[in-house]
Design a protein around this motif. Structure first.
Motif, mmCIF file in Angstrom:
data_model
loop_
_atom_site.group_PDB
_atom_site.id
_atom_site.type_symbol
_atom_site.label_atom_id
_atom_site.label_comp_id
_atom_site.label_asym_id
_atom_site.label_seq_id
_atom_site.Cartn_x
_atom_site.Cartn_y
_atom_site.Cartn_z
ATOM 1 N N ALA A 183 29.419 50.486 47.410
ATOM 2 C CA ALA A 183 28.641 50.004 46.258
ATOM 3 C C ALA A 183 29.573 50.091 45.062
ATOM 4 C CB ALA A 183 27.399 50.857 46.052
ATOM 5 N N VAL A 184 30.286 49.013 44.798
ATOM 6 C CA VAL A 184 31.420 49.025 43.881
ATOM 7 C C VAL A 184 31.036 49.492 42.479
ATOM 8 C CG1 VAL A 184 33.244 47.618 42.849
ATOM 9 C CG2 VAL A 184 32.540 47.200 45.214
ATOM 10 N N LYS A 206 39.227 47.870 40.562
ATOM 11 C CA LYS A 206 40.275 47.335 41.438
ATOM 12 C C LYS A 206 40.731 48.322 42.501
ATOM 13 C CE LYS A 206 41.943 44.399 37.670
ATOM 14 N NZ LYS A 206 43.095 44.006 36.815
ATOM 15 N N GLY A 207 40.155 49.521 42.495
ATOM 16 C CA GLY A 207 40.556 50.519 43.480
ATOM 17 C C GLY A 207 40.304 50.074 44.907
ATOM 18 N N PHE A 208 39.153 49.453 45.152
ATOM 19 C CA PHE A 208 38.846 49.007 46.512
ATOM 20 C C PHE A 208 39.715 47.821 46.920
ATOM 21 C CE2 PHE A 208 36.415 46.090 44.034
ATOM 22 C CZ PHE A 208 36.082 44.999 44.823
ATOM 23 N N PRO A 286 51.346 47.142 46.642
ATOM 24 C CA PRO A 286 51.123 45.839 45.989
ATOM 25 C C PRO A 286 51.471 45.892 44.512
ATOM 26 C CG PRO A 286 49.040 46.982 46.348
ATOM 27 C CD PRO A 286 50.086 47.785 47.053
ATOM 28 N N THR A 287 51.934 44.776 43.983
ATOM 29 C CA THR A 287 52.266 44.691 42.562
ATOM 30 C C THR A 287 50.992 44.494 41.749
ATOM 31 O OG1 THR A 287 52.560 42.293 42.604
ATOM 32 C CG2 THR A 287 54.484 43.655 43.148
ATOM 33 N N VAL A 288 51.093 44.691 40.459
ATOM 34 C CA VAL A 288 49.948 44.497 39.569
ATOM 35 C C VAL A 288 49.467 43.054 39.640
ATOM 36 C CG1 VAL A 288 49.190 44.512 37.166
ATOM 37 C CG2 VAL A 288 50.674 46.344 38.010
ATOM 38 N N GLU A 289 50.405 42.130 39.696
ATOM 39 C CA GLU A 289 50.049 40.709 39.754
ATOM 40 C C GLU A 289 49.285 40.383 41.038
ATOM 41 O OE1 GLU A 289 53.035 41.902 39.056
ATOM 42 O OE2 GLU A 289 53.104 41.436 36.894
ATOM 43 N N GLU A 290 49.725 40.973 42.152
ATOM 44 C CA GLU A 290 49.047 40.721 43.427
ATOM 45 C C GLU A 290 47.636 41.310 43.427
ATOM 46 O OE1 GLU A 290 52.862 40.639 46.494
ATOM 47 O OE2 GLU A 290 52.017 42.569 45.833
ATOM 48 N N LEU A 291 47.495 42.491 42.857
ATOM 49 C CA LEU A 291 46.171 43.096 42.747
ATOM 50 C C LEU A 291 45.242 42.246 41.899
ATOM 51 C CD1 LEU A 291 46.901 46.919 42.245
ATOM 52 C CD2 LEU A 291 45.617 45.877 44.117
ATOM 53 N N LEU A 294 44.150 39.001 43.780
ATOM 54 C CA LEU A 294 43.153 39.230 44.822
ATOM 55 C C LEU A 294 41.817 39.641 44.207
ATOM 56 C CD1 LEU A 294 42.484 39.315 47.794
ATOM 57 C CD2 LEU A 294 43.369 41.655 47.895
ATOM 58 N N HIS A 295 41.867 40.410 43.146
ATOM 59 C CA HIS A 295 40.648 40.810 42.450
ATOM 60 C C HIS A 295 39.910 39.597 41.901
ATOM 61 C CE1 HIS A 295 38.455 42.454 38.831
ATOM 62 N NE2 HIS A 295 38.021 43.269 39.760
#
Length: 324
Positions: A183-184, A206-208, A286-291, A294-295
């Motif tokens: 439950a995000v 963004k942790g999950f 993962p890089t910040v940009e990749e996160l 995907l987010h």
């Protein structure tokens, strides 16, 4: 993905079912009673029960972090079907999930008591195992509750595990066939669980996403239509004294305390069990940009899921999710 509001149950039967629901589901919120009982027994002739339990607890302490201890018999009790029919709750499949992979299911919104997630992913009332054969679901719960004697064993029986990283990632180390349900929005989102609102606490969560990338677990957005309709909540807009107190208590205790009360009619808390899975490639760092990418993709998929099905469940066509 849910169904529209239905009132097909006679009033007297609805009351009987609600009493059953109260007797079995509400104990999930009664951890203090278990703590009181544990210490109370120490001062009675039944003191040995608490002592023996303490010994058991010592040796069993790490079990919640290692996948817990689900009790199929308890999860399959007929009572959960009554609970399902009361609202009613329906789990709707929108895509297949290959059991060769692991998944992280983001459940939105949290609601007051996460009733939709419990009914669909913890107990067997809505057919999760039949809809997604080969998958085992693990729902995350605040670690605080697993420090409560007796109560920890009760919630583990339903497949609940602590929400800290060690516990959440344990099922993801297995080869496949596991789905971690998060439950995000968590406890803070419960304070915004008012009927008719569609606020989703996700913009900075963004942790999950990172966890999914680190373990190569595919992401599955889940939206529970009607989750915020289950209970009425005392008005607590941001900036009010009540909200200030609630947020301060949450920062101290780690749990939120929404002031809620029941509703009169049957309200659906159905969910789109599975949106289209988002394929995630494993990347340990993962890089910040990749996160961020995907987010954003996840938020887009959740929005699409909501927009595609909202018309079927009484939501106005001009209503959209509000990410906060």
């Amino acid at each position: 993905i849910g169904t529209k509001i239905q009132q097909t149950t006679p009033a007297n039967h609805r009351q009987d079912v609600m009493h059953l629901f109260t007797a079995l589901y509400v104990p999930l919120s009664s951890a203090p009673t278990c703590v009181f009982l544990f210490f109370y027994l120490l001062f009675t002739r039944f003191w040995l029960i608490s002592v023996l339990y303490s010994v058991w607890w010592f040796f069993d302490y790490d079990t919640p972090s290692r996948g817990g201890r689900r009790a199929p018999f308890l999860c399959g009790l007929k009572i959960w079907e009554y609970m399902r029919d009361y609202f009613p709750v329906k789990l709707v499949k929108t895509a297949d999930l290959d059991p060769k992979h692991n998944y992280i299911m983001g459940f939105h919104p949290h609601g007051v008591l996460v009733a939709g997630a419990f009914t669909n992913f913890c107990v067997y009332a809505t057919g999760f195992r039949q809809l997604f054969p080969g998958l085992t679901s693990y729902m995350l719960m605040l670690p605080l509750w697993f420090r409560c004697p007796f109560f920890r064993d009760y919630v583990m029986c339903a497949g609940l595990i602590p929400s800290h990283k060690e516990s959440a990632t344990y099922p993801l180390f297995k080869r496949g066939g596991n789905a971690v349900v998060i439950a995000v929005g968590g406890a803070p989102e419960a304070l915004d669980a008012h009927p008719g609102t569609y606020n989703v606490l996700l913009a900075n969560k963004k942790g999950f996403i990172k966890m999914a990338m680190e373990h190569g677990a595919h992401l599955v957005p889940v939206f529970s239509f009607g989750e915020n309709e289950v209970f009425d909540q005392v008005k607590n807009q941001r900036g009010t004294w009540l909200r200030w107190i609630q947020e301060r208590l949450q920062s101290i205790m780690g749990i939120s305390l929404p002031l809620f009360h029941g509703r009169v009619c049957c309200i659906p808390c159905h969910l789109p069990a599975v949106g289209r899975p988002i394929r995630v490639e494993r990347k340990e760092k993962p890089t910040v940009e990749e996160l961020d990418a995907l987010h954003q993709l996840y938020m887009d998929e959740l929005s699409n899921l909501f927009d595609e099905h909202k018309g079927n469940y009484g939501v106005d066509k001009d209503t959209h999710l509000n990410f906060v």
